[in-house]
Design a protein around this motif. Structure first.
Motif, PDB file in Angstrom:
ATOM      1  N   GLU A  35     -20.969 -62.182  12.615  1.00  0.00           N
ATOM      2  CA  GLU A  35     -19.937 -63.048  13.223  1.00  0.00           C
ATOM      3  C   GLU A  35     -19.738 -64.360  12.490  1.00  0.00           C
ATOM      4  OE1 GLU A  35     -22.901 -62.110  14.705  1.00  0.00           O
ATOM      5  OE2 GLU A  35     -23.350 -63.446  16.395  1.00  0.00           O
ATOM      6  N   ILE A  36     -20.687 -64.753  11.641  1.00  0.00           N
ATOM      7  CA  ILE A  36     -20.462 -66.003  10.918  1.00  0.00           C
ATOM      8  C   ILE A  36     -20.174 -65.786   9.427  1.00  0.00           C
ATOM      9  CG2 ILE A  36     -21.684 -67.576  12.479  1.00  0.00           C
ATOM     10  CD1 ILE A  36     -24.137 -67.298  10.641  1.00  0.00           C
TER      11      ILE A  36
ATOM     12  N   LYS B 222     -31.975 -65.556  12.874  1.00  0.00           N
ATOM     13  CA  LYS B 222     -31.656 -65.982  14.246  1.00  0.00           C
ATOM     14  C   LYS B 222     -31.025 -67.369  14.244  1.00  0.00           C
ATOM     15  CE  LYS B 222     -35.214 -63.378  16.678  1.00  0.00           C
ATOM     16  NZ  LYS B 222     -36.502 -63.521  17.399  1.00  0.00           N
ATOM     17  N   ILE B 224     -28.149 -68.594  14.741  1.00  0.00           N
ATOM     18  CA  ILE B 224     -27.264 -68.997  15.850  1.00  0.00           C
ATOM     19  C   ILE B 224     -28.103 -69.366  17.072  1.00  0.00           C
ATOM     20  CG2 ILE B 224     -25.387 -68.220  17.362  1.00  0.00           C
ATOM     21  CD1 ILE B 224     -24.449 -66.483  14.985  1.00  0.00           C
ATOM     22  N   GLU B 225     -29.142 -68.555  17.312  1.00  0.00           N
ATOM     23  CA  GLU B 225     -30.021 -68.834  18.447  1.00  0.00           C
ATOM     24  C   GLU B 225     -30.754 -70.170  18.248  1.00  0.00           C
ATOM     25  OE1 GLU B 225     -32.961 -65.790  19.139  1.00  0.00           O
ATOM     26  OE2 GLU B 225     -33.900 -66.962  20.743  1.00  0.00           O
ATOM     27  N   ASN B 228     -28.482 -73.001  18.872  1.00  0.00           N
ATOM     28  CA  ASN B 228     -28.203 -73.119  20.310  1.00  0.00           C
ATOM     29  C   ASN B 228     -29.378 -73.693  21.096  1.00  0.00           C
ATOM     30  OD1 ASN B 228     -25.587 -72.325  20.141  1.00  0.00           O
ATOM     31  ND2 ASN B 228     -26.025 -70.145  20.468  1.00  0.00           N
ATOM     32  N   ASP B 255     -20.085 -73.075  10.200  1.00  0.00           N
ATOM     33  CA  ASP B 255     -19.883 -71.915  11.070  1.00  0.00           C
ATOM     34  C   ASP B 255     -21.176 -71.473  11.754  1.00  0.00           C
ATOM     35  OD1 ASP B 255     -17.248 -71.990  10.279  1.00  0.00           O
ATOM     36  OD2 ASP B 255     -17.513 -70.509   8.674  1.00  0.00           O
ATOM     37  N   MET B 256     -22.306 -71.879  11.186  1.00  0.00           N
ATOM     38  CA  MET B 256     -23.582 -71.596  11.857  1.00  0.00           C
ATOM     39  C   MET B 256     -23.773 -72.553  13.035  1.00  0.00           C
ATOM     40  SD  MET B 256     -26.116 -71.390   8.561  1.00  0.00           S
ATOM     41  CE  MET B 256     -25.553 -70.728   6.999  1.00  0.00           C
ATOM     42  N   GLY B 257     -22.979 -73.618  13.056  1.00  0.00           N
ATOM     43  CA  GLY B 257     -23.058 -74.572  14.161  1.00  0.00           C
ATOM     44  C   GLY B 257     -23.718 -75.901  13.813  1.00  0.00           C
TER      45      GLY B 257
END
Lengths: 456, 489
Positions: A35-36, B222, B224-225, B228, B255-257
């Motif tokens: 998704e990224i 992981k 994204i986790e 978060n 985009d990974m945040g």
């Protein structure tokens, strides 16, 4: 025009991937969540080949106006200087410029010896005992020097001159903010432009450091620096002095008037203006292990190889540094300005003590010539401050708005200096102008003529 | 066969016996008591000075001379055209305080570069001022501090979370910005242990500083986790871009945040490292924290480019003037030369080269810590702990043997979580043939470590000096830090 990496035949690439044990390149990114992952392409301007990019950047840079097209009298921490051709030959050796930090000293003796010599010449120039092999620039050097003083003394208050460079002042504030300490400014004397010793006496209690610049931002020589050293030393504090290194060809070095730490801008030594960088932060201190052990940055030392027969150089006192001490390190600095330090070493070596003396005298005389000539212009009060100056001085314009004068000078293709009001609100209609060896007598005469036309 | 020059080149001050006494000088407007009378810098001819530095250069080794696979340093080839482009007089003689209408050319280039970096990282805005990677980290940590202060939580949020595999600059930078460091351990895969992470985050968490791929060359699958977990407790996320060379055009930190990202232009974007700088460490920020970026930023109003200082929430100035400008221009040229496809291919090839090199190594000798099934990215780490136990041959010995072959050693003893670590990053600019040759040398050294360990321990022989006496160099009684205190101690 070459490729920086080779386009292999599908066959060869497949062989390599097979050896790795994957079926395609994408499999090497299988751990990146789908998704990224970028779908498609980055939106960047179209690629150009070497010839095209050289043309393009050359064309865009054409829009800049430099010294010959617009006569510039700006210094303010970065006075313009000529760079001898030999410097460029030396630092464009790719043995130097394509190397990393000398983590393997045996194969990096060249740059290590050059940096050791840089350190040695900085010590000579400043009359200090230990110099590091560079900080990012003067401002970060000054800020790190104050942080160092706070660490060594364990107090919560530092003093800085009101008349230091505004960028140094700003960077000091940013760097010291997390330490939650008091930064007090020591006023300058409105007549002579030097630090007001009375104000210093008043504010010195509990201060662990005093930072001044000599010459100060107004170009004036702080001839009472030794008295300031006494005052801060009596309080148990550290005396830190910021310098223009070339001025030290003429002026007494800080080590002779009580400085404990010296910082300064070394870009002046063999580096072009380059719109402000690459810069070179000078950083040196006295031989006092309580200071040396708290120094930031890389330090090169002389030793031998294990045979004991060959002289050799290596990075020393690394236990101060981040890669070993991590959060306990004296600073986080890692990459510094090594190549600029090599340029500075080459510059100092090319000039020698005699050349530096000659250059500093030439600069001093040129600035004083300009001052005399400008004093003949109606409604220009020069110098605005009465203190002795080196290469820069302040001009006060009477009866004309400085911004208007500035614009009319620009029309005449002259940048007469820096308007100080923005940095020092109480200095209304005051300009700071700088003169070095790059300003010919004709250049100065042109400036004087322009002032005469504008200041009617 | 490699043989480095072995000049016996004296120090500059040993090239002349003349003392540096200065001529007396009497100048109007200069009191005698502030004139210096002594300066011991030797006076030499230009000929001798040039010879001196040219000889020294011959005793140095750069990426122009051979493979230089220092892990996490991304020693790729530095395109020559970049050097020529920045030797433009219209750049060299430009003063940073000139009125901005006289600097439109450089401002345009810098603006375009900032736009490219924003696109490459997936961030919102870029500041080009920081002078090195660690400088960018400090800036990032200060921005997190400012954001937390803004929320009125500075009294409680004082902890910065940093994995145990991180570069030393991360904890040092966070500490400089006033944070306490909370170390989060790696799991048995070599990745951030998310359970351990959950147990340390909370109301005291200011943020996390993460290098992706990490220093083992592993992508945090992981990610994204992880991001978060930190965001859920109100912390900020910082991406250390030292290892971005694995990911250009493939995946973006934004985009990974991540909130804040620094780049090392002297690594990923091919600007030469200069033997230790000048570098450049731009910082990119997402929308929620961009107001804290340092000043100045470079903006364009449709007509002219300008330096923007009027940013009330900015952390302020972090160096004098606007950055290491010629380094920034070189990075811009590099990005334009490669374009989006080129950058992506560069990253892919860097990853292929690293995995290819790893696949060619004798794994009995060069043991692979952590998961062997996971692909590495642009770099990998092996341990020679077994050789140390069995033959007394250390990572340092291997490094010294390598330089005897005329190639540079990898980063050694890092990351700290691997014993006798070699951290190897070949980069994309090594051809497969050169990768194969480096592997051959490493395997030959492995063989010799068991058959002739004394040779390995005695290396290097082909460099300009033999193995350095480090103890003598740093011992207080024998330490020599400049040519003046040579006799003093």
């Amino acid at each position: 025009m070459g490729e920086f990496f080779k386009n292999y035949s599908r066959e060869k690439l497949e062989k390599v991937l097979e050896k790795i044990g994957v079926k395609d390149v994408e499999e090497l990114y299988s751990d990146v969540p789908d998704e990224i992952k970028i779908k498609g392409e980055l939106n960047l301007p179209k690629a150009l080949n070497e010839m095209e990019i050289e043309k393009y950047v050359g064309k865009v840079l054409e829009k800049n106006m430099v010294h010959d097209e617009v006569l510039t009298f700006l210094g303010a921490g970065l006075p313009p200087h000529y760079v001898p051709a030999a410097i460029e030959s030396i630092i464009s050796r790719s043995e130097f410029y394509t190397a990393y930090t000398p983590y393997q000293p045996e194969i990096s003796q060249g740059i290590l010896q050059a940096l050791f010599e840089y350190q040695s010449m900085i010590c000579e120039l400043t009359a200090m005992d230990v110099a590091n092999s560079s900080m990012y620039d003067w401002a970060t050097g000054a800020a790190e020097a104050l942080r160092m003083a706070l660490r060594v003394k364990g107090k919560k208050k530092v003093l800085i001159g009101e008349n230091i460079g505004p960028d140094r002042k700003n960077v000091i504030k940013t760097y010291l903010e997390p330490l939650e300490c008091d930064i007090l400014e020591v006023n300058y004397d409105g007549v002579c432009g030097r630090i007001d010793l009375g104000d210093l006496e008043k504010k010195v209690k509990d201060a662990c450091a005093l930072y001044i610049e000599n010459p100060n931002f107004f170009g004036i020589i702080e001839k009472d620096a030794a008295k300031m050293a006494d005052i801060i030393h009596k309080e148990g504090g550290v005396f830190i002095v910021g310098v223009d290194p070339i001025s030290l060809g003429l002026l007494k070095p800080p080590g002779e008037y009580g400085a404990d730490i010296v910082v300064g801008e070394g870009q002046n030594l063999g580096g072009w203006l380059n719109f402000g960088g690459p810069s070179l932060g000078i950083f040196a201190c006295r031989w006092d292990m309580s200071l040396v052990r708290q120094m930031p940055g890389r330090i090169i030392g002389m030793t031998t190889d294990l045979s004991g027969e060959r002289r050799a150089f290596t990075m020393v006192l690394q236990t101060r540094e981040q890669h070993i001490r991590r959060e306990q390190a004296t600073s986080n600095i890692c990459t510094n300005e090594a190549l600029m330090a090599v340029a500075a070493a080459a510059y100092l070596a090319l000039l020698g003590s005699k050349g530096l003396r000659k250059l500093a005298i030439e600069i001093f005389e040129r600035a004083h010539y300009a001052c005399r000539r400008l004093s003949e212009v109606k409604n220009v009060i020069v110098p605005h401050f009465s203190g002795e100056f080196y290469q820069e001085f302040t001009l006060k314009l009477v009866g004309e708005d400085i911004n208007r004068v500035f614009d009319r000078m620009i029309e005449r293709k002259i940048i007469p200096g820096l308007i100080l009001t923005k940095y020092f609100p109480k200095l209304d209609n005051v300009l700071l102008s700088c003169f070095t060896e790059v300003h010919s007598v004709e250049n100065i005469e042109k400036l004087v003529e322009a002032f005469k036309e504008v200041m009617v | 066969m490699f043989r480095q020059a072995r000049w016996i080149e004296p120090l500059l001050n040993e090239l002349t016996k003349e003392e540096g006494v200065l001529e007396k000088v009497k100048l109007e407007g200069l009191p005698d008591e502030i004139v210096r009378d002594k300066l011991d810098i030797p006076n030499l001819t230009e000929t001798r000075v040039v010879r001196h530095f040219m000889r020294l250069s011959q005793m140095n080794f750069g990426v122009d001379f051979g493979t230089y696979p220092l892990g996490s340093c991304t020693m790729k080839y530095n395109p020559k055209v970049c050097e020529r482009i920045v030797s433009n007089y219209k750049l060299k003689m430009l003063h940073p305080l000139q009125p901005q209408e006289t600097c439109q050319g450089i401002l345009q280039i810098l603006y375009e570069l900032a736009q490219c970096l924003v696109e490459i990282t997936g961030a919102h805005k870029a500041c080009l001022v920081p002078s090195a990677g660690a400088h960018g980290e400090f800036v990032g940590a200060l921005m997190i501090r400012a954001a937390i202060k803004d929320r009125g939580e500075l009294d409680t949020r004082r902890e910065m979370i940093i994995p145990d595999s991180a570069h030393g600059t991360n904890p040092a930078s966070a500490a400089m910005a006033g944070f306490r460091i909370v170390k989060v351990p790696s799991n048995n895969e070599g990745l951030v242990d998310t359970e351990a992470l959950k147990s340390v985050v909370g109301k005291r968490t200011a943020g996390i500083m993460l290098t992706v791929p990490n220093t083992l060359g592993l992508f945090e699958k992981k990610i994204i986790e992880i991001v978060n977990i930190v965001k859920e407790v109100g912390g900020y996320t910082y991406y250390d871009g030292a290892n971005l060379n694995a990911l250009m055009g493939k995946v973006r930190p934004g985009d990974m945040g991540f909130d804040i990202i620094h780049l090392n232009l002297h690594k990923t974007f091919a600007t030469p490292h200069g033997g230790g700088g000048p570098g450049s460490g731009p910082v990119c920020a997402s929308e929620n924290v961009e107001e804290y970026l340092p000043v100045p930023l470079i903006e364009f109003d449709g007509r002219k480019y300008y330096l923007e200082y009027d940013r009330p929430k900015s952390i302020g100035f972090v160096r004098g003037f606007h950055g290491n400008i010629s380094v920034l221009v070189k990075a811009y040229v590099y990005i334009r030369l490669l374009g989006s496809m080129g950058l992506k291919s560069a990253s892919e090839r860097a990853v292929v080269n690293s995995n290819y090199l790893l696949s060619l190594l004798d794994k009995e000798f060069y043991e692979v810590p952590y998961s062997t099934s996971m692909p590495r990215k642009h770099e990998f780490v092996v341990s020679v702990g077994k050789a140390l136990r069995e033959k007394g041959v250390s990572a340092k010995d291997i490094a010294k043997a390598l330089i005897d072959y005329g190639v540079h050693a990898p980063t050694i003893y890092f990351p700290l979580i691997v014993q006798e670590a070699l951290m190897i990053e070949p980069t994309e600019t090594e051809s497969f043939e050169e990768v194969e040759e480096y592997a051959r040398i490493l395997n030959e050294i492995a063989y010799r470590a068991y058959h002739d360990p004394e040779w390995i321990k005695s290396t290097p022989h082909n460099t300009s000096v033999g193995r350095i006496d480090e103890a003598k160099a740093s011992h207080p009684r024998t330490m020599r830090l400049n040519w003046r205190n040579l006799e003093k101690v």
